[in-house]
Write a protein that holds these residues in place. Structure first.
Motif, PDB file in Angstrom:
ATOM      1  N   ARG A 184      -2.104   2.943 -10.332  1.00  0.00           N
ATOM      2  CA  ARG A 184      -0.709   2.910  -9.860  1.00  0.00           C
ATOM      3  C   ARG A 184      -0.665   2.836  -8.333  1.00  0.00           C
ATOM      4  O   ARG A 184       0.120   2.072  -7.764  1.00  0.00           O
ATOM      5  CB  ARG A 184       0.036   4.151 -10.357  1.00  0.00           C
ATOM      6  CG  ARG A 184       1.543   4.096 -10.081  1.00  0.00           C
ATOM      7  CD  ARG A 184       2.267   5.316 -10.635  1.00  0.00           C
ATOM      8  NE  ARG A 184       2.033   5.484 -12.055  1.00  0.00           N
ATOM      9  CZ  ARG A 184       1.327   6.467 -12.606  1.00  0.00           C
ATOM     10  NH1 ARG A 184       0.761   7.384 -11.833  1.00  0.00           N
ATOM     11  NH2 ARG A 184       1.162   6.540 -13.911  1.00  0.00           N
ATOM     12  N   ARG A 185      -1.500   3.622  -7.672  1.00  0.00           N
ATOM     13  CA  ARG A 185      -1.530   3.595  -6.207  1.00  0.00           C
ATOM     14  C   ARG A 185      -1.992   2.229  -5.700  1.00  0.00           C
ATOM     15  O   ARG A 185      -1.406   1.678  -4.753  1.00  0.00           O
ATOM     16  CB  ARG A 185      -2.459   4.689  -5.682  1.00  0.00           C
ATOM     17  CG  ARG A 185      -1.897   6.098  -5.817  1.00  0.00           C
ATOM     18  CD  ARG A 185      -2.743   7.104  -5.051  1.00  0.00           C
ATOM     19  NE  ARG A 185      -4.101   7.214  -5.591  1.00  0.00           N
ATOM     20  CZ  ARG A 185      -4.448   8.064  -6.557  1.00  0.00           C
ATOM     21  NH1 ARG A 185      -3.526   8.863  -7.079  1.00  0.00           N
ATOM     22  NH2 ARG A 185      -5.686   8.124  -6.993  1.00  0.00           N
ATOM     23  N   ILE A 186      -3.025   1.682  -6.338  1.00  0.00           N
ATOM     24  CA  ILE A 186      -3.533   0.365  -5.916  1.00  0.00           C
ATOM     25  C   ILE A 186      -2.478  -0.703  -6.161  1.00  0.00           C
ATOM     26  O   ILE A 186      -2.262  -1.594  -5.327  1.00  0.00           O
ATOM     27  CB  ILE A 186      -4.830   0.034  -6.670  1.00  0.00           C
ATOM     28  CG1 ILE A 186      -5.940   1.024  -6.291  1.00  0.00           C
ATOM     29  CG2 ILE A 186      -5.285  -1.392  -6.370  1.00  0.00           C
ATOM     30  CD1 ILE A 186      -7.196   0.897  -7.128  1.00  0.00           C
ATOM     31  N   ALA A 187      -1.791  -0.626  -7.297  1.00  0.00           N
ATOM     32  CA  ALA A 187      -0.752  -1.613  -7.614  1.00  0.00           C
ATOM     33  C   ALA A 187       0.373  -1.571  -6.581  1.00  0.00           C
ATOM     34  O   ALA A 187       0.873  -2.630  -6.153  1.00  0.00           O
ATOM     35  CB  ALA A 187      -0.197  -1.347  -9.018  1.00  0.00           C
ATOM     36  N   ASP A 188       0.769  -0.379  -6.154  1.00  0.00           N
ATOM     37  CA  ASP A 188       1.818  -0.263  -5.134  1.00  0.00           C
ATOM     38  C   ASP A 188       1.371  -0.893  -3.817  1.00  0.00           C
ATOM     39  O   ASP A 188       2.157  -1.592  -3.150  1.00  0.00           O
ATOM     40  CB  ASP A 188       2.179   1.208  -4.924  1.00  0.00           C
ATOM     41  CG  ASP A 188       2.883   1.818  -6.127  1.00  0.00           C
ATOM     42  OD1 ASP A 188       3.406   1.037  -6.959  1.00  0.00           O
ATOM     43  OD2 ASP A 188       2.895   3.055  -6.263  1.00  0.00           O
ATOM     44  N   LEU A 189       0.109  -0.646  -3.434  1.00  0.00           N
ATOM     45  CA  LEU A 189      -0.399  -1.209  -2.182  1.00  0.00           C
ATOM     46  C   LEU A 189      -0.504  -2.722  -2.262  1.00  0.00           C
ATOM     47  O   LEU A 189      -0.121  -3.438  -1.317  1.00  0.00           O
ATOM     48  CB  LEU A 189      -1.772  -0.598  -1.851  1.00  0.00           C
ATOM     49  CG  LEU A 189      -1.775   0.887  -1.464  1.00  0.00           C
ATOM     50  CD1 LEU A 189      -3.193   1.422  -1.427  1.00  0.00           C
ATOM     51  CD2 LEU A 189      -1.109   1.086  -0.112  1.00  0.00           C
ATOM     52  N   TRP A 190      -0.984  -3.234  -3.388  1.00  0.00           N
ATOM     53  CA  TRP A 190      -1.108  -4.677  -3.540  1.00  0.00           C
ATOM     54  C   TRP A 190       0.260  -5.345  -3.623  1.00  0.00           C
ATOM     55  O   TRP A 190       0.447  -6.447  -3.109  1.00  0.00           O
ATOM     56  CB  TRP A 190      -1.927  -5.004  -4.792  1.00  0.00           C
ATOM     57  CG  TRP A 190      -3.398  -4.736  -4.632  1.00  0.00           C
ATOM     58  CD1 TRP A 190      -4.022  -4.229  -3.529  1.00  0.00           C
ATOM     59  CD2 TRP A 190      -4.427  -4.964  -5.613  1.00  0.00           C
ATOM     60  NE1 TRP A 190      -5.368  -4.109  -3.757  1.00  0.00           N
ATOM     61  CE2 TRP A 190      -5.653  -4.560  -5.023  1.00  0.00           C
ATOM     62  CE3 TRP A 190      -4.423  -5.440  -6.915  1.00  0.00           C
ATOM     63  CZ2 TRP A 190      -6.866  -4.647  -5.708  1.00  0.00           C
ATOM     64  CZ3 TRP A 190      -5.625  -5.537  -7.592  1.00  0.00           C
ATOM     65  CH2 TRP A 190      -6.848  -5.139  -6.998  1.00  0.00           C
ATOM     66  N   SER A 191       1.213  -4.694  -4.270  1.00  0.00           N
ATOM     67  CA  SER A 191       2.567  -5.266  -4.371  1.00  0.00           C
ATOM     68  C   SER A 191       3.174  -5.414  -2.985  1.00  0.00           C
ATOM     69  O   SER A 191       3.796  -6.440  -2.667  1.00  0.00           O
ATOM     70  CB  SER A 191       3.446  -4.374  -5.247  1.00  0.00           C
ATOM     71  OG  SER A 191       2.967  -4.319  -6.568  1.00  0.00           O
ATOM     72  N   GLY A 192       3.003  -4.376  -2.142  1.00  0.00           N
ATOM     73  CA  GLY A 192       3.554  -4.449  -0.791  1.00  0.00           C
ATOM     74  C   GLY A 192       2.869  -5.509   0.057  1.00  0.00           C
ATOM     75  O   GLY A 192       3.512  -6.209   0.845  1.00  0.00           O
ATOM     76  N   TYR A 193       1.555  -5.650  -0.129  1.00  0.00           N
ATOM     77  CA  TYR A 193       0.808  -6.616   0.688  1.00  0.00           C
ATOM     78  C   TYR A 193       1.065  -8.053   0.238  1.00  0.00           C
ATOM     79  O   TYR A 193       1.246  -8.958   1.053  1.00  0.00           O
ATOM     80  CB  TYR A 193      -0.683  -6.302   0.606  1.00  0.00           C
ATOM     81  CG  TYR A 193      -1.538  -7.208   1.462  1.00  0.00           C
ATOM     82  CD1 TYR A 193      -1.636  -7.019   2.833  1.00  0.00           C
ATOM     83  CD2 TYR A 193      -2.234  -8.276   0.886  1.00  0.00           C
ATOM     84  CE1 TYR A 193      -2.411  -7.846   3.618  1.00  0.00           C
ATOM     85  CE2 TYR A 193      -3.009  -9.114   1.658  1.00  0.00           C
ATOM     86  CZ  TYR A 193      -3.108  -8.904   3.032  1.00  0.00           C
ATOM     87  OH  TYR A 193      -3.861  -9.733   3.800  1.00  0.00           O
ATOM     88  N   LEU A 194       1.124  -8.266  -1.089  1.00  0.00           N
ATOM     89  CA  LEU A 194       1.297  -9.620  -1.617  1.00  0.00           C
ATOM     90  C   LEU A 194       2.759 -10.010  -1.778  1.00  0.00           C
ATOM     91  O   LEU A 194       3.060 -11.181  -2.046  1.00  0.00           O
ATOM     92  CB  LEU A 194       0.589  -9.736  -2.976  1.00  0.00           C
ATOM     93  CG  LEU A 194      -0.933  -9.511  -2.975  1.00  0.00           C
ATOM     94  CD1 LEU A 194      -1.465  -9.441  -4.401  1.00  0.00           C
ATOM     95  CD2 LEU A 194      -1.638 -10.638  -2.220  1.00  0.00           C
ATOM     96  N   THR A 195       3.639  -9.028  -1.655  1.00  0.00           N
ATOM     97  CA  THR A 195       5.095  -9.220  -1.847  1.00  0.00           C
ATOM     98  C   THR A 195       5.399  -9.771  -3.238  1.00  0.00           C
ATOM     99  O   THR A 195       6.326 -10.565  -3.417  1.00  0.00           O
ATOM    100  CB  THR A 195       5.707 -10.145  -0.767  1.00  0.00           C
ATOM    101  OG1 THR A 195       5.150 -11.453  -0.902  1.00  0.00           O
ATOM    102  CG2 THR A 195       5.438  -9.598   0.622  1.00  0.00           C
ATOM    103  N   VAL A 196       4.608  -9.386  -4.204  1.00  0.00           N
ATOM    104  CA  VAL A 196       4.864  -9.712  -5.612  1.00  0.00           C
ATOM    105  C   VAL A 196       4.629  -8.448  -6.421  1.00  0.00           C
ATOM    106  O   VAL A 196       3.938  -7.532  -5.985  1.00  0.00           O
ATOM    107  CB  VAL A 196       3.950 -10.847  -6.130  1.00  0.00           C
ATOM    108  CG1 VAL A 196       4.248 -12.156  -5.425  1.00  0.00           C
ATOM    109  CG2 VAL A 196       2.487 -10.485  -5.980  1.00  0.00           C
ATOM    110  N   GLY A 197       5.209  -8.387  -7.610  1.00  0.00           N
ATOM    111  CA  GLY A 197       5.037  -7.210  -8.448  1.00  0.00           C
ATOM    112  C   GLY A 197       3.656  -7.185  -9.110  1.00  0.00           C
ATOM    113  O   GLY A 197       3.290  -8.131  -9.801  1.00  0.00           O
TER     114      GLY A 197
END
Length: 243
Positions: A184-197
């Motif tokens: 969940r933490r990694i997904a939040d960081l990747w979502s913010g960086y990639l600007t995709v869900g």
């Protein structure tokens, strides 16, 4: 080349030797364009050189030589001072010495302990400087059964899955926490960086794809197969529990 045809170089060497038997082998080799050893062979065939005589060895010398060969080098015993030096070696250094003392190579020790070559070489030098022998260092520093030398790995499908299960349920969980929280933490960081869900199961799949890329480079490295199975298992647990 037809059978029985004379060798041109041999003929040239013989002619020069017949003309001047005292001419050196080096000089003849330069003129003919061959090696001096070849000239010596032709000389021996022509009977111009005497065969070497074997040196006679006396019975006493032969007996002494065989006795020296049969005599085994005694392993020096560790002294009280050497045994008291245990504190100068860390746990990791002792682990390396345990492997090297089992006649493992540096490469095998790297594979078994995951330590770098530089660290292993430095540890080996430190042990040799202190004890002058790796077996003596192992006896002085490592208690019996202190470090278990791992058995040959089980590379069957069941063995690989058992190892993956051990990692995801014990080793990594104790180090990094529950996989769903980490994903969940990694997904939040990747979502913010990639600007995709990015969802938790996406993290598991993409981490497994990292292992697939590494397998393409080196399919003989077992950890990539084990880690890939572990990521898919964790991702499946996260995705299926949502339903």
């Amino acid at each position: 080349m037809a059978a029985g045809r004379p060798n041109k170089k041999a003929v040239a060497v013989k002619k020069l030797l017949e003309k001047d038997p005292t001419m050196s082998a080096v000089k003849i080799a330069e003129k003919v364009g061959c090696h001096p050893y070849y000239v010596g062979k032709v000389k021996r065939d022509m009977g111009l050189t005497k065969p070497r005589k074997k040196k006679r060895v006396s019975t006493q010398a032969a007996t002494l030589g065989s006795a020296r060969k049969s005599k085994k080098k005694a392993l020096p015993k560790t002294t009280k001072q050497q045994r008291s030096d245990n504190s100068n070696f860390t746990h990791h250094e002792k682990k390396v010495i345990q492997h090297l003392g089992q006649f493992d190579t540096v490469a095998k020790t790297m594979a078994e302990t995951r330590y770098s070559r530089g660290f292993i070489e430095r540890t080996k030098k430190k042990a040799m400087d202190r004890y002058a022998d790796l077996l003596v260092a192992k006896e002085a520093l490592c208690e019996p059964q202190e470090f278990k030398i791992p058995d040959l790995p089980d590379y069957s499908r069941g063995g690989l899955l058992d190892r993956a299960k051990e990692i995801v349920t014990n080793d990594r969980q104790n180090t990094h926490g529950q996989p769903e929280d980490s994903f969940r933490r990694i997904a939040d960081l990747w979502s913010g960086y990639l600007t995709v869900g990015v969802h938790e199961q996406d993290v598991a799949v993409m981490m497994a794809l990292v292992k697939v890329a590494r397998i393409m480079e080196n399919p003989q490295h077992a950890d990539n197969w084990i880690d890939g199975a572990g990521y898919f298992a964790c991702g499946g647990e996260v995705a299926l529990r949502k339903n």
